[in-house]
Write a protein that holds these residues in place. Structure first.
Motif, PDB file in Angstrom:
ATOM      1  N   ALA A   1      30.325  18.780   5.078  1.00 58.71           N
ATOM      2  CA  ALA A   1      31.119  19.014   3.490  1.00 58.71           C
ATOM      3  C   ALA A   1      31.501  17.835   3.003  1.00 58.71           C
ATOM      4  O   ALA A   1      32.396  17.559   3.282  1.00 58.71           O
ATOM      5  CB  ALA A   1      31.668  20.468   3.525  1.00 58.71           C
ATOM      6  N   PRO A   2      30.773  17.182   2.080  1.00 58.69           N
ATOM      7  CA  PRO A   2      31.142  15.852   1.579  1.00 58.69           C
ATOM      8  C   PRO A   2      32.401  16.051   0.932  1.00 58.69           C
ATOM      9  O   PRO A   2      33.882  15.456   0.406  1.00 58.69           O
ATOM     10  CB  PRO A   2      30.554  15.029   0.558  1.00 58.69           C
ATOM     11  N   HIS A   3      32.356  17.070  -0.152  1.00 63.28           N
ATOM     12  CA  HIS A   3      33.752  17.557  -1.607  1.00 63.28           C
ATOM     13  C   HIS A   3      35.037  18.367  -0.270  1.00 63.28           C
ATOM     14  O   HIS A   3      36.119  17.745  -0.611  1.00 63.28           O
ATOM     15  CB  HIS A   3      34.204  18.903  -1.897  1.00 63.28           C
ATOM     16  N   PHE A   4      34.772  18.292   0.585  1.00 63.20           N
ATOM     17  CA  PHE A   4      35.666  18.968   1.704  1.00 63.20           C
ATOM     18  C   PHE A   4      36.253  17.735   2.781  1.00 63.20           C
ATOM     19  O   PHE A   4      37.497  18.318   3.068  1.00 63.20           O
ATOM     20  CB  PHE A   4      35.546  20.470   2.034  1.00 63.20           C
ATOM     21  N   GLU A   5      35.657  16.963   3.207  1.00 63.94           N
ATOM     22  CA  GLU A   5      35.730  16.190   3.585  1.00 63.94           C
ATOM     23  C   GLU A   5      35.415  16.076   4.744  1.00 63.94           C
ATOM     24  O   GLU A   5      36.474  15.626   5.610  1.00 63.94           O
ATOM     25  CB  GLU A   5      36.164  14.427   3.347  1.00 63.94           C
ATOM     26  N   CYS A   6      35.192  16.861   5.520  1.00 61.21           N
ATOM     27  CA  CYS A   6      34.872  17.506   7.316  1.00 61.21           C
ATOM     28  C   CYS A   6      33.894  17.928   7.948  1.00 61.21           C
ATOM     29  O   CYS A   6      32.867  18.536   6.379  1.00 61.21           O
ATOM     30  CB  CYS A   6      36.784  18.429   7.418  1.00 61.21           C
ATOM     31  N   PHE A   7      33.816  18.297   8.581  1.00 60.53           N
ATOM     32  CA  PHE A   7      32.154  19.240   9.139  1.00 60.53           C
ATOM     33  C   PHE A   7      32.845  20.607   9.373  1.00 60.53           C
ATOM     34  O   PHE A   7      34.280  20.731   9.895  1.00 60.53           O
ATOM     35  CB  PHE A   7      32.439  18.623  10.829  1.00 60.53           C
ATOM     36  N   PHE A   8      31.656  21.258   9.863  1.00 63.21           N
ATOM     37  CA  PHE A   8      31.816  22.995   9.572  1.00 63.21           C
ATOM     38  C   PHE A   8      30.860  23.677   9.556  1.00 63.21           C
ATOM     39  O   PHE A   8      30.141  23.038  10.133  1.00 63.21           O
ATOM     40  CB  PHE A   8      31.998  23.441   7.928  1.00 63.21           C
ATOM     41  N   ARG A   9      31.120  24.482  10.565  1.00 60.45           N
ATOM     42  CA  ARG A   9      30.251  25.453  11.370  1.00 60.45           C
ATOM     43  C   ARG A   9      30.126  26.551  10.822  1.00 60.45           C
ATOM     44  O   ARG A   9      31.086  27.080  10.060  1.00 60.45           O
ATOM     45  CB  ARG A   9      30.971  26.404  12.606  1.00 60.45           C
ATOM     46  N   VAL A  10      28.899  26.830   9.873  1.00 62.66           N
ATOM     47  CA  VAL A  10      28.596  27.211   9.306  1.00 62.66           C
ATOM     48  C   VAL A  10      27.185  28.217   9.110  1.00 62.66           C
ATOM     49  O   VAL A  10      26.782  28.133  10.479  1.00 62.66           O
ATOM     50  CB  VAL A  10      28.143  26.105   7.784  1.00 62.66           C
ATOM     51  N   VAL A  11      28.086  29.420   8.504  1.00 59.33           N
ATOM     52  CA  VAL A  11      26.898  30.864   9.314  1.00 59.33           C
ATOM     53  C   VAL A  11      26.103  31.516   7.963  1.00 59.33           C
ATOM     54  O   VAL A  11      27.141  31.378   7.382  1.00 59.33           O
ATOM     55  CB  VAL A  11      27.665  32.261  10.515  1.00 59.33           C
TER      56      VAL A  11
END
Length: 266
Positions: free
Chosen positions: A196-206
């Motif tokens: 997520a470029p806006h939050f500057e971190c990786f997510f586990r997305v569901v």
């Protein structure tokens, strides 16, 4: 009585006596209280989810401890939201409340409450940054058109220049390369680790797609966790359990005279 402080002290006592399993999550939400008058402290315009519009009244922000077994809620921090007329930023008030809670009970919370669960209105960078600084997992709901990118995992071609970092932007109509997860009868559930470029971190997305009997997609929901190793089923279960906080608001309004109190002072 300061009920929220009493609840936290009681929970700590029960954990110390090993009367409850010390597995909690923090849940956070705000509730609208209909009020009128000109001298009621904190009176302003707030979002009323039941009516689907902004109305005049009061708003209470609540942070609660919820047991992961049984989903029992114990409010431990309650604040009244100041209105826009006082030039007060609503999200910054939520953030200050969360900071104050960690400032007073950081060691205990990090030991027994390793995650925060909140709905989509808290899906802002300031909350992600706070959870990152405190070392806890943040589970929330993102916009249905969130800007997410899939990391490139293929073989890099032998050429000059910078290596390819991203495969493509997430298209919520194309789930090639995603992992399918079992869901309800009229659902399709997909999961993947994205950036997520806006939050500057990786997510586990569901991603949960709602479909009709013919298989046509009617809509979708995007859940995210900052813990990329967390199973998709657990992310969904924890976010759904957040709704238990609504029963705390219901009981306060129906049985504790929250909506009929005549006080106007702070």
């Amino acid at each position: 009585l300061p009920w929220h402080g009493l609840h936290l002290t009681l929970v700590k006592l029960l954990v110390g006596c090993r009367a409850v399993i010390p597995r909690f999550i923090l849940v956070m939400d705000a509730s609208f209280v209909a009020k009128s008058g000109r001298k009621t402290f904190g009176l302003g315009t707030f979002w009323n989810s039941c009516a689907g519009r902004s109305e005049t009244g009061l708003e209470l922000s609540c942070i609660a401890l919820m047991t992961r077994c049984g989903h029992h809620c114990f409010p431990i921090s309650i604040r009244q939201t100041r209105p826009k007329a006082e030039k007060a930023d609503r999200l910054m008030q939520y953030l200050d409340q969360l900071r104050a809670l960690f400032r007073g009970h950081r060691t205990w919370l990090k030991a027994f409450c390793p995650m925060l669960v909140a709905d989509g209105q808290y899906a802002k960078k300031i909350f992600f940054d706070l959870c990152h600084d405190e070392g806890i997992t943040f589970i929330t709901k993102l916009d249905v058109n969130a800007n997410l990118w899939i990391p490139f995992s293929g073989k890099h071609p032998k050429r000059r220049g910078r290596r390819q970092k991203w495969e493509r932007k997430v298209d919520f109509c194309n789930f090639d390369g995603w992992t399918s997860v079992s869901g309800d009868e009229f659902e399709r559930v997909w999961t993947r680790v994205v950036w997520a470029p806006h939050f500057e971190c990786f997510f586990r997305v569901v991603v949960i797609q709602n479909v009709d009997k013919t298989g046509k997609v009617l809509g979708h929901v995007v859940l995210a966790s900052t813990d990329t190793s967390m199973p998709a089923a657990q992310i969904r279960a924890l976010y759904s359990a957040r709704f238990q906080l609504e029963f705390v608001f219901r009981d306060a309004k129906q049985h504790a005279a929250l909506t009929t109190c005549q006080l106007r002072s702070k």
